[in-house]
Design a protein around this motif. Structure first.
Motif, PDB file in Angstrom:
ATOM      1  N   ASP A  25       0.822  -1.211   0.000  1.00 31.86           N
ATOM      2  CA  ASP A  25       0.000   0.000   0.000  1.00 31.86           C
ATOM      3  C   ASP A  25       0.857   1.263   0.000  1.00 31.86           C
ATOM      4  O   ASP A  25       0.539   2.239  -0.678  1.00 31.86           O
ATOM      5  CB  ASP A  25      -0.933   0.016   1.213  1.00 31.86           C
ATOM      6  CG  ASP A  25      -2.043  -1.005   1.113  1.00 31.86           C
ATOM      7  OD1 ASP A  25      -2.241  -1.580   0.018  1.00 31.86           O
ATOM      8  OD2 ASP A  25      -2.728  -1.231   2.141  1.00 31.86           O
ATOM      9  N   THR A  26       1.936   1.243   0.766  1.00 34.40           N
ATOM     10  CA  THR A  26       2.814   2.407   0.847  1.00 34.40           C
ATOM     11  C   THR A  26       3.496   2.674  -0.485  1.00 34.40           C
ATOM     12  O   THR A  26       3.552   3.821  -0.953  1.00 34.40           O
ATOM     13  CB  THR A  26       3.867   2.212   1.949  1.00 34.40           C
ATOM     14  OG1 THR A  26       3.196   1.978   3.189  1.00 34.40           O
ATOM     15  CG2 THR A  26       4.764   3.423   2.085  1.00 34.40           C
ATOM     16  N   LEU A  27       4.020   1.625  -1.109  1.00 32.66           N
ATOM     17  CA  LEU A  27       4.683   1.804  -2.404  1.00 32.66           C
ATOM     18  C   LEU A  27       3.693   2.260  -3.479  1.00 32.66           C
ATOM     19  O   LEU A  27       4.030   3.080  -4.329  1.00 32.66           O
ATOM     20  CB  LEU A  27       5.408   0.533  -2.815  1.00 32.66           C
ATOM     21  CG  LEU A  27       6.600   0.142  -1.916  1.00 32.66           C
ATOM     22  CD1 LEU A  27       7.207  -1.175  -2.368  1.00 32.66           C
ATOM     23  CD2 LEU A  27       7.633   1.252  -1.867  1.00 32.66           C
ATOM     24  N   ALA A  28       2.473   1.755  -3.431  1.00 32.97           N
ATOM     25  CA  ALA A  28       1.450   2.209  -4.378  1.00 32.97           C
ATOM     26  C   ALA A  28       1.120   3.686  -4.153  1.00 32.97           C
ATOM     27  O   ALA A  28       0.951   4.458  -5.108  1.00 32.97           O
ATOM     28  CB  ALA A  28       0.198   1.355  -4.254  1.00 32.97           C
ATOM     29  N   HIS A  29       1.059   4.093  -2.895  1.00 34.50           N
ATOM     30  CA  HIS A  29       0.784   5.492  -2.563  1.00 34.50           C
ATOM     31  C   HIS A  29       1.918   6.393  -3.056  1.00 34.50           C
ATOM     32  O   HIS A  29       1.671   7.475  -3.608  1.00 34.50           O
ATOM     33  CB  HIS A  29       0.592   5.641  -1.053  1.00 34.50           C
ATOM     34  CG  HIS A  29       0.303   7.031  -0.603  1.00 34.50           C
ATOM     35  ND1 HIS A  29      -0.853   7.695  -0.941  1.00 34.50           N
ATOM     36  CD2 HIS A  29       1.019   7.889   0.159  1.00 34.50           C
ATOM     37  CE1 HIS A  29      -0.835   8.895  -0.405  1.00 34.50           C
ATOM     38  NE2 HIS A  29       0.298   9.046   0.271  1.00 34.50           N
ATOM     39  N   LEU A  30       3.149   5.948  -2.874  1.00 32.44           N
ATOM     40  CA  LEU A  30       4.291   6.728  -3.337  1.00 32.44           C
ATOM     41  C   LEU A  30       4.304   6.832  -4.858  1.00 32.44           C
ATOM     42  O   LEU A  30       4.636   7.877  -5.416  1.00 32.44           O
ATOM     43  CB  LEU A  30       5.598   6.108  -2.836  1.00 32.44           C
ATOM     44  CG  LEU A  30       5.855   6.234  -1.331  1.00 32.44           C
ATOM     45  CD1 LEU A  30       7.100   5.467  -0.930  1.00 32.44           C
ATOM     46  CD2 LEU A  30       5.951   7.697  -0.921  1.00 32.44           C
ATOM     47  N   GLN A  31       3.949   5.751  -5.518  1.00 37.27           N
ATOM     48  CA  GLN A  31       3.892   5.771  -6.981  1.00 37.27           C
ATOM     49  C   GLN A  31       2.805   6.730  -7.458  1.00 37.27           C
ATOM     50  O   GLN A  31       3.006   7.491  -8.408  1.00 37.27           O
ATOM     51  CB  GLN A  31       3.651   4.367  -7.519  1.00 37.27           C
ATOM     52  CG  GLN A  31       3.744   4.276  -9.022  1.00 37.27           C
ATOM     53  CD  GLN A  31       3.548   2.850  -9.500  1.00 37.27           C
ATOM     54  OE1 GLN A  31       3.064   1.983  -8.763  1.00 37.27           O
ATOM     55  NE2 GLN A  31       3.929   2.598 -10.736  1.00 37.27           N
ATOM     56  N   ASP A  32       1.647   6.710  -6.787  1.00 37.35           N
ATOM     57  CA  ASP A  32       0.575   7.646  -7.143  1.00 37.35           C
ATOM     58  C   ASP A  32       0.995   9.100  -6.914  1.00 37.35           C
ATOM     59  O   ASP A  32       0.583   9.998  -7.649  1.00 37.35           O
ATOM     60  CB  ASP A  32      -0.690   7.357  -6.337  1.00 37.35           C
ATOM     61  CG  ASP A  32      -1.373   6.065  -6.748  1.00 37.35           C
ATOM     62  OD1 ASP A  32      -1.049   5.550  -7.842  1.00 37.35           O
ATOM     63  OD2 ASP A  32      -2.213   5.578  -5.965  1.00 37.35           O
ATOM     64  N   ALA A  33       1.821   9.313  -5.885  1.00 37.65           N
ATOM     65  CA  ALA A  33       2.296  10.670  -5.582  1.00 37.65           C
ATOM     66  C   ALA A  33       3.435  11.090  -6.502  1.00 37.65           C
ATOM     67  O   ALA A  33       3.855  12.249  -6.471  1.00 37.65           O
ATOM     68  CB  ALA A  33       2.737  10.742  -4.129  1.00 37.65           C
ATOM     69  N   GLY A  34       3.949  10.156  -7.292  1.00 42.55           N
ATOM     70  CA  GLY A  34       5.023  10.467  -8.222  1.00 42.55           C
ATOM     71  C   GLY A  34       6.396  10.539  -7.586  1.00 42.55           C
ATOM     72  O   GLY A  34       7.297  11.175  -8.129  1.00 42.55           O
ATOM     73  N   LEU A  35       6.576   9.898  -6.444  1.00 42.93           N
ATOM     74  CA  LEU A  35       7.873   9.892  -5.759  1.00 42.93           C
ATOM     75  C   LEU A  35       8.645   8.626  -6.091  1.00 42.93           C
ATOM     76  O   LEU A  35       8.070   7.537  -6.168  1.00 42.93           O
ATOM     77  CB  LEU A  35       7.698   9.962  -4.242  1.00 42.93           C
ATOM     78  CG  LEU A  35       7.434  11.318  -3.642  1.00 42.93           C
ATOM     79  CD1 LEU A  35       7.278  11.206  -2.140  1.00 42.93           C
ATOM     80  CD2 LEU A  35       8.556  12.289  -3.956  1.00 42.93           C
ATOM     81  N   ASP A  36       9.932   8.789  -6.216  1.00 40.57           N
ATOM     82  CA  ASP A  36      10.829   7.661  -6.437  1.00 40.57           C
ATOM     83  C   ASP A  36      11.114   6.998  -5.091  1.00 40.57           C
ATOM     84  O   ASP A  36      11.064   7.642  -4.040  1.00 40.57           O
ATOM     85  CB  ASP A  36      12.130   8.173  -7.081  1.00 40.57           C
ATOM     86  CG  ASP A  36      13.074   7.055  -7.458  1.00 40.57           C
ATOM     87  OD1 ASP A  36      12.617   5.897  -7.534  1.00 40.57           O
ATOM     88  OD2 ASP A  36      14.268   7.343  -7.668  1.00 40.57           O
ATOM     89  N   ARG A  37      11.448   5.728  -5.092  1.00 36.61           N
ATOM     90  CA  ARG A  37      11.762   5.011  -3.846  1.00 36.61           C
ATOM     91  C   ARG A  37      12.999   5.570  -3.154  1.00 36.61           C
ATOM     92  O   ARG A  37      13.170   5.390  -1.963  1.00 36.61           O
ATOM     93  CB  ARG A  37      11.987   3.524  -4.135  1.00 36.61           C
ATOM     94  CG  ARG A  37      10.740   2.780  -4.480  1.00 36.61           C
ATOM     95  CD  ARG A  37      11.039   1.317  -4.612  1.00 36.61           C
ATOM     96  NE  ARG A  37       9.868   0.584  -5.059  1.00 36.61           N
ATOM     97  CZ  ARG A  37       9.797  -0.718  -5.084  1.00 36.61           C
ATOM     98  NH1 ARG A  37      10.816  -1.448  -4.717  1.00 36.61           N
ATOM     99  NH2 ARG A  37       8.695  -1.315  -5.490  1.00 36.61           N
ATOM    100  N   GLU A  38      13.854   6.219  -3.901  1.00 31.53           N
ATOM    101  CA  GLU A  38      15.092   6.758  -3.334  1.00 31.53           C
ATOM    102  C   GLU A  38      14.909   8.169  -2.785  1.00 31.53           C
ATOM    103  O   GLU A  38      15.794   8.703  -2.140  1.00 31.53           O
ATOM    104  CB  GLU A  38      16.202   6.754  -4.404  1.00 31.53           C
ATOM    105  CG  GLU A  38      16.510   5.376  -4.955  1.00 31.53           C
ATOM    106  CD  GLU A  38      16.943   4.384  -3.883  1.00 31.53           C
ATOM    107  OE1 GLU A  38      17.744   4.746  -3.006  1.00 31.53           O
ATOM    108  OE2 GLU A  38      16.460   3.233  -3.918  1.00 31.53           O
ATOM    109  N   ALA A  39      13.781   8.804  -3.038  1.00 31.17           N
ATOM    110  CA  ALA A  39      13.527  10.175  -2.570  1.00 31.17           C
ATOM    111  C   ALA A  39      13.130  10.156  -1.093  1.00 31.17           C
ATOM    112  O   ALA A  39      12.793   9.121  -0.528  1.00 31.17           O
ATOM    113  CB  ALA A  39      12.418  10.799  -3.407  1.00 31.17           C
ATOM    114  N   ASP A  40      13.154  11.336  -0.476  1.00 32.73           N
ATOM    115  CA  ASP A  40      12.729  11.472   0.918  1.00 32.73           C
ATOM    116  C   ASP A  40      11.207  11.360   0.969  1.00 32.73           C
ATOM    117  O   ASP A  40      10.491  12.173   0.370  1.00 32.73           O
ATOM    118  CB  ASP A  40      13.192  12.813   1.471  1.00 32.73           C
ATOM    119  CG  ASP A  40      12.904  12.959   2.954  1.00 32.73           C
ATOM    120  OD1 ASP A  40      12.596  11.933   3.608  1.00 32.73           O
ATOM    121  OD2 ASP A  40      12.960  14.088   3.461  1.00 32.73           O
TER     122      ASP A  40
END
Length: 190
Positions: A25-40
């Motif tokens: 769920d967290t990774l999906a939320h980050l993807q929807d927000a347009g953030l890379d996994r390496e970003a803060d």
């Protein structure tokens, strides 16, 4: 803080099924927000400690999950013992009830016996840990109910019994909800 660090801090003490669901769920939320996994990720997700506290309120921790032993609590053993004698006690009570000072309450006792029987048959198909908690809840209800039905009861005594009833119900109901959610995510039949 990277997403992987954030997830470790937020889900460090949760069972594997819960951790996997939170990660997805967290990774999906980050993807929807347009953030890379390496970003803060803290501006989007907040502090991991806050999320960890909320997750512990909703789900069991690893220690709690592993702590569901096959041994029932003392409250449950006493309650199940009382339930085993319920039908014979109700039958005997209905025979001698006209001779007691509580004359006229035998329909109430029969109703309690029917509710207990239906409750036990409904919970029979559930996960053993969940069934144990449901039966513990039923057992916790029998104590204040018995106290309130005693003759010569004092209003303070009744208030104490009702307080015990509300506290036991809330505590066990909260544990049932947390266990049900954890069982669902761990892939076990609730």
């Amino acid at each position: 803080m990277k997403a992987s660090e954030w997830l470790v801090r937020a889900t460090g003490d949760l069972p594997t099924g819960v951790t996997a669901r939170v990660k997805a769920d967290t990774l999906a939320h980050l993807q929807d927000a347009g953030l890379d996994r390496e970003a803060d990720v803290r501006p989007v997700l907040g502090r991991p400690e806050d999320t960890a506290a909320e997750l512990r309120r909703l789900y069991l921790t690893n220690r709690e999950w592993q702590g569901f032993s096959p041994q029932p609590s003392l409250l449950l053993r006493v309650g199940e013992g009382m339930q085993a004698f319920l039908w014979p006690a109700i039958l005997i009570w209905s025979l001698f009830e006209p001779l007691t000072p509580l004359h006229g309450n035998w329909p109430l006792w029969w109703g309690i016996a029917v509710v207990v029987s239906v409750f036990l048959s409904i919970t029979q198909r559930q996960h053993p840990a969940l069934r144990r908690l449901w039966r513990e809840l039923l057992a916790s209800w029998s104590y204040p109910a018995t106290l309130v039905m005693l003759p010569g009861r004092d209003p303070v005594f009744i208030a104490l019994a009702l307080t015990l009833f509300v506290y036991a119900t809330y505590t066990i109901w909260h544990r049932i909800a947390r266990l049900s959610r954890t069982l669902t995510l761990e892939g076990e039949r609730a």
